[in-house]
Design a protein around this motif. Structure first.
Motif, PDB file in Angstrom:
ATOM      1  N   SER A 197       0.882  -1.311  -0.065  1.00 23.66           N
ATOM      2  CA  SER A 197       0.031  -0.048   0.096  1.00 23.66           C
ATOM      3  C   SER A 197       0.773   1.183  -0.078  1.00 23.66           C
ATOM      4  O   SER A 197       0.770   2.202   0.781  1.00 23.66           O
ATOM      5  N   ALA A 198       1.769   1.234  -0.863  1.00 22.02           N
ATOM      6  CA  ALA A 198       2.725   2.364  -0.959  1.00 22.02           C
ATOM      7  C   ALA A 198       1.946   3.480  -1.447  1.00 22.02           C
ATOM      8  O   ALA A 198       0.904   3.683  -2.316  1.00 22.02           O
ATOM      9  N   ASP A 199       2.607   4.745  -1.147  1.00 19.27           N
ATOM     10  CA  ASP A 199       1.867   6.049  -1.638  1.00 19.27           C
ATOM     11  C   ASP A 199       1.957   6.470  -2.982  1.00 19.27           C
ATOM     12  O   ASP A 199       1.462   6.855  -3.800  1.00 19.27           O
ATOM     13  N   VAL A 200       3.412   6.163  -3.199  1.00 22.84           N
ATOM     14  CA  VAL A 200       4.154   6.769  -4.487  1.00 22.84           C
ATOM     15  C   VAL A 200       5.068   5.777  -5.154  1.00 22.84           C
ATOM     16  O   VAL A 200       6.027   5.041  -4.227  1.00 22.84           O
ATOM     17  N   ARG A 218      -7.364  -0.895  -1.506  1.00 27.06           N
ATOM     18  CA  ARG A 218      -7.359  -2.144  -0.958  1.00 27.06           C
ATOM     19  C   ARG A 218      -8.485  -2.605  -0.288  1.00 27.06           C
ATOM     20  O   ARG A 218      -9.150  -3.835  -0.351  1.00 27.06           O
ATOM     21  N   LYS A 219      -9.197  -1.932   0.431  1.00 31.95           N
ATOM     22  CA  LYS A 219     -10.545  -2.221   1.189  1.00 31.95           C
ATOM     23  C   LYS A 219     -11.517  -2.652   0.103  1.00 31.95           C
ATOM     24  O   LYS A 219     -12.574  -3.679   0.141  1.00 31.95           O
ATOM     25  N   ALA A 220     -11.601  -1.779  -1.031  1.00 28.61           N
ATOM     26  CA  ALA A 220     -12.495  -1.912  -2.162  1.00 28.61           C
ATOM     27  C   ALA A 220     -12.362  -3.364  -2.731  1.00 28.61           C
ATOM     28  O   ALA A 220     -13.301  -3.938  -3.253  1.00 28.61           O
ATOM     29  N   ALA A 256      -4.249   0.161  -7.762  1.00 29.82           N
ATOM     30  CA  ALA A 256      -3.967  -0.122  -6.177  1.00 29.82           C
ATOM     31  C   ALA A 256      -4.068   1.268  -5.544  1.00 29.82           C
ATOM     32  O   ALA A 256      -3.834   1.230  -4.227  1.00 29.82           O
ATOM     33  N   GLY A 257      -4.387   2.368  -5.847  1.00 27.31           N
ATOM     34  CA  GLY A 257      -4.371   3.476  -5.202  1.00 27.31           C
ATOM     35  C   GLY A 257      -3.155   4.442  -5.051  1.00 27.31           C
ATOM     36  O   GLY A 257      -2.821   5.227  -4.279  1.00 27.31           O
ATOM     37  N   CYS A 258      -2.017   3.882  -5.797  1.00 27.33           N
ATOM     38  CA  CYS A 258      -0.782   4.229  -5.682  1.00 27.33           C
ATOM     39  C   CYS A 258      -0.491   5.017  -6.818  1.00 27.33           C
ATOM     40  O   CYS A 258      -0.610   4.839  -7.975  1.00 27.33           O
TER      41      CYS A 258
END
Length: 372
Positions: free
Chosen positions: A166-169, A269-271, A232-234
């Motif tokens: 779950s890295a930001d960047v 991740r939760k999605a 993945a939101g990253c």
């Protein structure tokens, strides 16, 4: 656009072969690597995690073994990788330890990111290393990977790692400043694209092949990495890596191509947990655990009343109250057999009951989705 790197807590950087290895000599670019190590030390001093995904082992090994450039048999590639990997990681260890940074070598294959149990184990290991202040140095396990199972390039491996922790960047350092409207090496009118809000067929059409003799990836693989990371939101960047102090340079200049994500890593991740995984069992919660769930806290064994179904470590379970109402879903840190032994117990008793010290949480809050 604001510089996203300035606010990132966990950053994955991918370093290509041509960035770290001199194509002509097959030697590591020590001055460049020392400048990167200085950057990492600075980022760590600011409380930011840095994970390195590095290429270069094969190129170094080829030089040591006297193998030619270009295509060689898979067995020779694997041999070169095994020779080069030990040298490459020792170099990273030496350079970073000079700055009082601890390092860890992690070798992964595609199966490790697709098999749920291996995925959870790798994720837990990497997160533990980061919590302990260690800089993980990751490469694809080319020594055992085959054409059928290998990720194929470290761009996509870096994206998988970013997804895993779950890295930001994710920053992919390349020999080019970012994505251009055309190939800047052949088209003088090509323009750098500073931001890509959405990956479209038009964006994919701008990709080109690998640009160096020691690398395996090109712009096409970087766009595939962007898709994996952003889903993945990253947030991902393609940036020039060849100049000294590449991380601090990027933070100062913001000169790159940013690929934006619609969600944060945790929400993505939760999605994924909510919609993509079928529960294999159910954990029945007591009233205290129900309250903890509502507050977004992790679930501890002490708050579990009953275990239903058969499931393995890392598989999804439904979360229900004592009346049978489904409250959410999560990835269980233990198998059903293990969970039955520890429910209702304190975390301090886990080691005695199971024979090993596992996770304190039966479902960690990062692996937890609750119904609205």
């Amino acid at each position: 656009m604001k510089n996203i790197l300035k606010t990132a807590k966990t950053i994955v950087i991918k370093i290509g072969s041509s960035t770290i290895v001199n194509e002509k000599t097959g030697q590591v670019k020590s001055t460049w690597l020392n400048s990167l190590a200085d950057d990492i030390r600075s980022f760590r001093d600011m409380g930011r995690n840095v994970v390195i995904v590095t290429s270069g082992a094969g190129a170094i090994g080829r030089n040591v073994l006297g193998l030619p450039s270009g295509k060689i048999p898979l067995q020779q590639k694997q041999a070169a990788a095994s020779v080069g990997q030990i040298k490459l990681c020792q170099i990273y260890s030496d350079v970073l330890s000079e700055r009082n940074l601890k390092t860890a070598q992690v070798l992964l294959t595609l199966e490790d990111s697709e098999n749920r149990t291996r995925y959870i184990n790798a994720r837990n290991t990497l997160n533990t290393l980061l919590e302990m202040g260690v800089v993980p140095v990751i490469n694809e396990n080319d020594t055992v990977a085959t054409a059928e199972i290998k990720v194929g390039d470290n761009d996509r491996l870096a994206a998988r790692i970013s997804q895993m922790i779950s890295a930001d960047v994710l920053v992919i350092f390349s020999d080019i400043k970012g994505l251009y409207t055309a190939n800047p090496r052949t088209n003088p009118d090509a323009k750098l694209i500073p931001v890509v809000e959405k990956l479209t067929p038009e964006i994919y059409s701008m990709a080109d092949g690998a640009g160096s003799s020691v690398g395996t990836g090109g712009m096409a693989t970087k766009l595939l990495a962007a898709r994996i990371a952003t889903e993945a939101g990253c947030i991902m960047a393609i940036a020039l890596g060849s100049e000294l102090y590449p991380l601090s340079r990027l933070e100062k200049t913001n000169e790159c191509t940013w690929f934006l994500a619609d969600e944060t890593p945790i929400s993505a991740r939760k999605a994924w947990i909510a919609g993509s995984i079928k529960p294999r069992g159910t954990l029945v919660l007591d009233s205290g655990a129900v309250k903890a769930l509502a507050l977004g806290k992790s679930l501890l064994p002490a708050g579990i009343k009953e275990v239903k179904g058969n499931f393995e470590h890392g598989e999804a379970v439904s979360l229900a109250d004592e009346n049978g109402k489904i409250l959410g879903k999560g990835l269980c840190s233990y198998s059903s057999v293990e969970a039955i032994k520890i429910i209702g117990k304190k975390t301090a008793e886990i080691e005695k009951l199971l024979g090993y010290r596992g996770a304190d949480e039966i479902v960690h809050r990062d692996n937890l989705y609750t119904e609205e």
